[in-house]
Scaffold this active site. Structure first.
Site, PDB file in Angstrom:
ATOM      1  N   SER A 343      10.980 -33.042 -28.101  1.00  0.00           N
ATOM      2  CA  SER A 343      11.969 -33.937 -27.509  1.00  0.00           C
ATOM      3  C   SER A 343      11.719 -34.118 -26.018  1.00  0.00           C
ATOM      4  O   SER A 343      11.476 -33.162 -25.291  1.00  0.00           O
ATOM      5  CB  SER A 343      13.382 -33.389 -27.720  1.00  0.00           C
ATOM      6  OG  SER A 343      14.340 -34.228 -27.107  1.00  0.00           O
ATOM      7  N   ASP A 344      11.774 -35.368 -25.588  1.00  0.00           N
ATOM      8  CA  ASP A 344      11.795 -35.653 -24.162  1.00  0.00           C
ATOM      9  C   ASP A 344      13.115 -35.128 -23.605  1.00  0.00           C
ATOM     10  O   ASP A 344      14.104 -35.014 -24.338  1.00  0.00           O
ATOM     11  CB  ASP A 344      11.679 -37.162 -23.954  1.00  0.00           C
ATOM     12  CG  ASP A 344      11.810 -37.547 -22.498  1.00  0.00           C
ATOM     13  OD1 ASP A 344      11.114 -36.961 -21.659  1.00  0.00           O
ATOM     14  OD2 ASP A 344      12.647 -38.437 -22.204  1.00  0.00           O
TER      15      ASP A 344
END
Length: 900
Positions: A343-344
């Protein structure tokens, strides 16, 4: 202690400087020679033409796929090729009913896939649109406005507040007219690098294409354009990423197994009949070929792609109601198998907006005091994100601001007499305020901690507080005000702490993912200390590594992969690093999901097995992704995972049923054809194929169980279980055959009907068992599913009892006695098979697979698993040894506290 000694002691504690890690822009020597343009004249038209010829236009290459070619690609693949060959043979031998049925199934499958996966625009289109359309540039000694696509390396451009940077460039530290301008530019590059805070850029710094100028003005010289820019490299990674999906590979393996089994056995039957009946009417090639065609159509999984596509299409519609939009249909199945979710951070796990965190306060000042004074020292019209955060926090917390008239910028009870906005020299804003209730005037200052602390006479406590905040990645701002009746002596109010905070649902989503067996890793372009702080707040752990670990030349590929597997995340990454993390994890055998919202996430979104663009994402991220979330945050991913796992169970249920029924049909028909030269009338084989495959379409609405861990196809397990169940069905088929033919000595036409009803019902009822891994009665099937499955067998019963097609088709009615007996035996037998299925599911594991089929890859994987288990046990034992004394110490401390 004297005042002099106190002052000296205050100087002993220093502010810690956490330097911002800037991404380096590598310039080749050849390109460096072109970057010495005179800023007052710019490039000449001749130089522009030469450089345009050499470097091309400042735009991203566009690649479009012809929609007709895209549609025709749905007619490729092993199963499709065999069906197409069957179509051709049906036309040659004049079997037009067979031809129509086969062609219809082929077209329906292609149309479903094409319609569901149609995209409005490509990822490259979206990346292309992120470039600014116009820019001001010095050319031929004139400042003119030109199209961004016409920029070349060496162009001198003007950047000012609100501009989208049109190409990678170096700041010159000059104003528009060439005057010295050392003011720093505030650049928002969160969509490119993932950094939550705007970055200050000074003379010589690199500004990247598609970042946004938030504050300041400067001249810059273009260094890279088009595909060579930071964003261009991301576009290039997207264009080279075009791999076959996981689901296509699985269906390919299943299809290849069934196809080769069918082809081999049918070819043997074909050769046998051509040789055995040579010179007789039965040996005519058209008759033999027609019989083998019907046998092939009944055996091959003609409906496999269609059933799977319909199931996933209905699943995509279910997800749409949960605000999860599926762009690539097979991503529905692949999401169920994702075991690692990368995940960013910025805008995905966090809000991508600066917010007040817990302040540090001096003396008797309160949180409301520091909010009020910082608001009074904030510039009302400034677009600076820090000023905006100050205004938003104060307006959301202070009652005095909540109750003021709409659109008013004044603070009730106070009047701003004078205001000095922020400038890089003083590094603070200052306001002179009149308290209207007392008519007293005081000054308020807000700015860099070092400046405000020095203004207030110094404070070791303040320095330590700022250093502690900095170690956690929080931005600090000092606030001070003058003493009552003295406009020259400041005292410290406190330190504001600013952070891009986690979304309210992020921590819960990560916990839910972990419960579902999905490991969440943060991969961000932000600074390491900020990533660690956010990771700790989200309960992810603080094992966040610097991106240099991914490109360390002293480490082997295996060591780097192990870093990826064990780390909670990586910080200070660029798009190539995110892409590499996904690639390394995939090479290790993980199915990887990737979430993000920015241009810098687009390559990794495209590379991942399932790319997920979050709400508010850029066009680039949305177009590169397979799934788009319409609701803020990641919480909808949990709904997506649960729904996709239900869909996966339905797909696996159908695959197990279809493989089982295919193997059963092939083995039984092959043996009775070769041994007894017994054939079933073609019309009955067609009815088995059409009715049973059509009924199983409703598996898309069936109830099912959601697994607690990521789902896997386990092809070896699937084929082994299918073979065992198929052999049990084959034994039942021969029992029917021998009992009817030899014990009851039925007519040959009646035998055809009896075996038709048995082959139609016995494998078909098995789907009630294969639909769940446990006992069939513990998860009641959906009523629509039940009605459709039983309905087809009621129709088959009617056809068999009355011999509807007549004796001209070698069919004779068998009456209700035989009919109900066959259906009753089939129902009881599937329950016996259900017990065998459950027993196999419970005892099957990877260790068994590795022993039954000890390939080098499986043996290596088994060794790694055993090693990991031992390491986990050893670590847990060590942790228990540490934890027990620590808990004992806490208990003793608690008793001591209570005793006091």
């Amino acid at each position: 202690m004297s005042s002099f000694e106190e002052e000296k002691r205050k100087g002993d504690v220093q502010f810690e400087d956490h330097e911002h890690v800037e991404h380096e822009d590598e310039i080749s020597p050849e390109l460096e020679l072109l970057l010495h343009t005179d800023h007052s004249t710019g490039l000449s038209s001749t130089e522009v033409a030469e450089r345009t010829e050499k470097f091309g236009l400042n735009e991203l290459p566009e690649k479009r796929q012809n929609p007709i070619i895209k549609f025709l690609l749905y007619f490729t693949g092993p199963i499709a090729y065999l069906i197409e060959i069957a179509c051709i043979i049906a036309a040659v031998v004049g079997k037009w009913l067979d031809f129509g049925i086969i062609l219809a199934l082929l077209l329906i499958n292609a149309l479903i896939g094409f319609i569901e996966e149609a995209k409005a625009e490509s990822a490259l289109d979206a990346l292309r649109q992120t470039l600014a359309l116009k820019t001001r540039c010095w050319r031929n000694s004139e400042l003119i406005e030109i199209n961004v696509k016409d920029l070349v390396p060496g162009d001198v451009i003007v950047l000012r507040i609100g501009d989208i940077v049109p190409a990678d460039a170096h700041l010159l530290g000059l104003g528009v007219n060439g005057e010295v301008n050392l003011t720093e530019l505030l650049i928002d590059q969160s969509a490119l690098t993932g950094e939550s805070l705007p970055v200050s850029k000074k003379k010589g710094s690199t500004v990247f294409s598609s970042s946004i100028v938030k504050q300041g003005q400067n001249l810059a010289i273009v260094t890279k354009t088009g595909i060579n820019t930071y964003i261009g490299r991301a576009a290039n990674l997207i264009s080279i990423t075009n791999e076959e999906g996981h689901f296509q590979k699985v269906i390919g393996k299943i299809g290849n197994f069934l196809i080769w089994s069918t082809v081999v056995l049918v070819l043997i039957v074909l050769v046998y009949k051509m040789v055995a009946f040579r010179g007789t009417p039965k040996g005519d090639w058209k008759i033999v070929l027609g019989h083998c065609l019907v046998l092939t159509v009944a055996a091959i999984p003609v409906g496999l792609p269609t059933v799977m596509s319909v199931t996933m299409a209905l699943g995509a519609k279910q997800l749409a109601t949960k605000q999860v939009i599926v762009k690539r249909l097979t991503a529905v199945e692949e999401l169920a198998s994702v075991s690692v979710l990368c995940s960013d951070k910025t805008g995905t796990l966090t809000l991508n907006e600066l917010t007040f965190d817990e302040p540090w306060l001096s003396g008797s000042y309160t949180a409301d005091d520091i909010l009020l004074y910082s608001y009074l020292a904030a510039e009302p019209g400034a677009n600076d994100p820090i000023e905006f955060a100050v205004r938003r926090a104060a307006e959301g917390s202070l009652e005095v601001l909540k109750n003021r008239p709409a659109k008013s910028l004044d603070v009730p009870g106070y009047k701003v007499v004078a205001f000095s906005p922020f400038n890089p020299t003083t590094k603070m804003t200052e306001a002179t305020i009149m308290d209207l209730s007392t008519q007293q005037t005081f000054r308020v200052a807000k700015g860099a901690p070092q400046v405000i602390t020095r203004l207030a006479g110094g404070s070791d406590d303040a320095v330590n507080a700022v250093n502690n905040l900095a170690r956690r990645g929080l931005r600090a701002l000092g606030v001070a005000r003058t003493l009552a009746g003295d406009l020259n002596t400041f005292e410290l109010v406190g330190m504001i702490s600013l952070l891009d905070p986690p979304r309210p649902d992020s921590a819960e989503t990560i916990r839910d993912c972990n419960i579902l067996g999905v490991d969440v890793k943060m991969i961000t372009g932000d600074q390491l200390i900020i990533a660690k702080e956010v990771g700790a707040r989200l309960g992810m752990g603080r094992v966040i590594l610097d991106a240099n670990h991914l490109v360390d030349p002293t480490k082997s590929e295996e060591e780097v992969t192990e870093h990826c597997r064990r780390a909670d995340g990586f910080a200070q990454v660029i798009p190539e690093h995110k892409y590499r993390v996904v690639e390394l994890l995939q090479n290790k055998g993980y199915l990887v999901g990737m979430t993000g919202d920015g241009v810098n996430d687009a390559p990794a979104l495209k590379k991942a097995n399932v790319g997920i663009a979050v709400e508010g994402c850029t066009d680039a991220a949305r177009s590169a992704a397979d799934i788009v979330l319409l609701a803020p945050g990641l919480s909808t991913i949990i709904d997506g995972i649960k729904t996709s796992r239900a869909i996966f169970q339905r797909l696996r249920s159908y695959a197990l049923y279809r493989i089982t029924s295919t193997i059963h049909f092939l083995v039984f028909m092959f043996i009775v054809t070769m041994v007894y030269n017994w054939n079933m009338p073609a019309i009955l084989l067609i009815m088995i194929c059409v009715l049973n495959d059509a009924a199983t379409l409703v598996i898309a609405v069936d109830n099912t169980e959601i697994s607690e861990r990521p789902d896997k196809w386990r092809i070896g397990q699937l084929l082994t279980m299918s073979f065992v169940l198929a052999m049990m069905l084959t034994a039942l088929s021969f029992a029917h055959f021998y009992i009817a033919r030899d014990y009851f000595q039925v007519h040959d036409y009646e035998l055809h009907t009896i075996m038709y009803l048995h082959i139609s019902s016995a494998p078909h009822f098995v789907i009630f068992s294969t639909r769940v891994p446990g006992y069939w009665y513990k998860n009641v099937p959906h009523w629509i599913f039940t009605v459709c499955i039983l309905g087809t067998q009621v129709l088959a019963l009617f056809l068999a009892v009355y011999g509807v097609f007549g004796e001209k088709e070698e069919i004779r009615g068998i009456g209700y006695g035989w009919g109900f007996a066959i259906l009753g035996v089939s129902l009881v037998y599937f329950m016996i098979m259900d017990v065998v299925k459950v027993w196999m599911f419970r005892r099957w594991n990877f260790e068994l697979t590795a022993k039954l089929s000890p390939t080098p890859a499986r043996k290596s994987k088994l060794r790694n698993r055993i090693s990991d288990d031992k390491r986990r046990i050893r670590l847990q034992s060590t942790w228990d040894k540490i934890q027990t004394p620590a808990e004992a110490h806490q208990i003793i401390a608690a008793f001591r506290t209570a005793a006091r």
